[in-house]
Structure formats: C-alpha cells, structure tokens
Scaffold this active site. Structure first.
Site, PDB file in Angstrom:
ATOM      1  CD  GLU A 191      -2.413  -6.446   4.597  1.00  0.00           C
ATOM      2  OE1 GLU A 191      -2.441  -5.390   4.824  1.00  0.00           O
ATOM      3  OE2 GLU A 191      -1.813  -6.602   3.454  1.00  0.00           O
ATOM      4  CG  HIS A 209      -4.063  -3.435   2.402  1.00  0.00           C
ATOM      5  ND1 HIS A 209      -3.182  -3.154   3.105  1.00  0.00           N
ATOM      6  CD2 HIS A 209      -4.575  -2.506   1.834  1.00  0.00           C
ATOM      7  CE1 HIS A 209      -3.090  -2.010   3.384  1.00  0.00           C
ATOM      8  NE2 HIS A 209      -4.009  -1.350   2.524  1.00  0.00           N
ATOM      9  CB  CYS A 247      -0.947  -0.011   1.117  1.00  0.00           C
ATOM     10  SG  CYS A 247      -2.368   1.398   0.957  1.00  0.00           S
TER      11      CYS A 247
END
Length: 222
Positions: free
Chosen positions: A205, A203, A93
């Site tokens: 994750e 992202h 990001c």
C-alpha cells in the site's frame, strides 16, 4: 501504471475486509485496495470478515502485541476458519510475521498462528531497521508479482524477519508454496503465496505503482 479494476463475471467489485484489530495501517490499506478496484471495508465484525471475498490482515508494532490484539478480536479464529474453507487471506508486514510459528523480539518469545513453520527474529544487518525501497527475487511462476519487472522496488520498514524457509510438502499432488526473497544484510522472506494464504513483509500500500499492481493481482484471484 494504472491498476485495472478487478471484478467477477457479473461485474461486481470484490469485497475485501481490512481486519481492524488495532495494529495496522488500515486507512492506507483501504485506500490502496480501493484504487485497485476492490469494495473495501475496515471492520472487525466476525460475519463481515468471514463472508468477504478477501481478508487483509495488516500489522505494525511488536509481534507479541499484535498476536494479543488479534486474539482479542477473534482474528486468529477467523483466519483459521477462512483458510480451512479455502477463503483468501493476505497478511502485510507484521501481519505476515504472525503467520509463522513464533517470534522473538528483545528476548521475548511469542507464539504465532503457525500457518507456516519458522521463527521471526532480528534482521542480521549492519543497519537496522530496514527502512526504504528494495528489490525482491520472486519465483518465475509467481501470481502475486505477475506483470512486474524484476527490478521493481517495494517499500520495507522492519527490524525482524524470517531468514529460513523450512516447509516442504514432499507430496507431488500438493503445490509447494511460492517464496519470494529480499536481502538486507542476509536474505529474508519477502513474500509467500501458499494456496489461499498470501503475505508480504513489505508494504504494497506504500509501494507506488508496483504495490498497486501487486494488490490488483491478489484481488483478481478472489
């Protein structure tokens, strides 16, 4: 999809440091990397960051503030030193955005790490921020997106991006960076693979199975 456990020939899990400089979803990144098989530690300790197999630099918030925080933690120096030695670094990001030359937010211009030429600017779209799931267009030889379907979706949340890629080596002995694109209004850079330096605007994750596979792909290169 269950991520494989990456390990070296000795079976040792790869050590990944999530750099904790005050601007990032460090706990989410830690959990996702651990699920992908890494031995993960959240720290800003210089020696640990330098000696890890991989360094992950997250980032949320304003470009200028992230750069200030990174410099205060000596993260700019750590990233530069690792890359000079060919040691893997991954940005996520705003952690990707600060790898470019500069960022402009609300008419405030700030210098980035200048690992790649380019300017981070406002998204050119009717709806901002770009928040939610989107597909990407990755190069056929991408290592980062290996094993992922073309319609795999990743989670984005951002109002700024890089809309032009200008780096060219003009040297047949140097591999060109692999640049992945996504579109929200106008196409923007969604990921870059450039030697030891990889980064994503989205992202991983928070991107479910696709994100888990992507992180596994990175860890397997360490």
């Amino acid at each position: 999809m269950t991520a494989a456990v990456p390990a070296g020939a000795t079976g040792r899990a790869k050590k990944v440091v999530v750099f904790d400089y005050g601007f990032g979803n460090v706990r989410s990144a830690e959990r996702a990397l651990a699920r992908a098989g890494a031995d993960v530690e959240i720290t800003r300790d210089y020696d640990k960051a330098m000696n890890a197999d991989g360094l992950l630099v997250p980032g949320v918030g304003a470009f200028a503030a992230c750069m200030e925080g990174l410099k205060a933690a000596r993260g700019d120096w750590i990233v530069d030193r690792r890359l000079s030695g060919g040691r893997p670094v991954m940005g996520i990001c705003v952690g990707m955005q600060i790898l470019f030359s500069r960022g402009i937010e609300h008419d405030v211009e700030a210098e980035g790490l200048d690992e790649w030429p380019g300017t981070v600017g406002p998204l050119e779209a009717d709806v901002v921020p770009h928040m939610g799931w989107n597909t990407v267009e990755a190069p056929a030889d991408s290592q980062l997106f290996a094993g992922l379907d073309a319609d795999a979706r990743f989670y984005f949340v951002h109002s700024y991006a890089v809309h032009e890629w200008t780096q060219e080596s003009h040297n047949p002995l140097i591999a060109e960076p692999r640049v992945t694109w996504s579109t929200h209004g106008k196409p923007f850079v969604a990921a870059v693979e450039n030697g030891a330096l990889w980064a994503t605007q989205f992202h991983p994750e928070k991107s479910g199975d696709a994100g888990a596979q992507l992180l596994t792909n990175w860890i397997e290169t360490l």
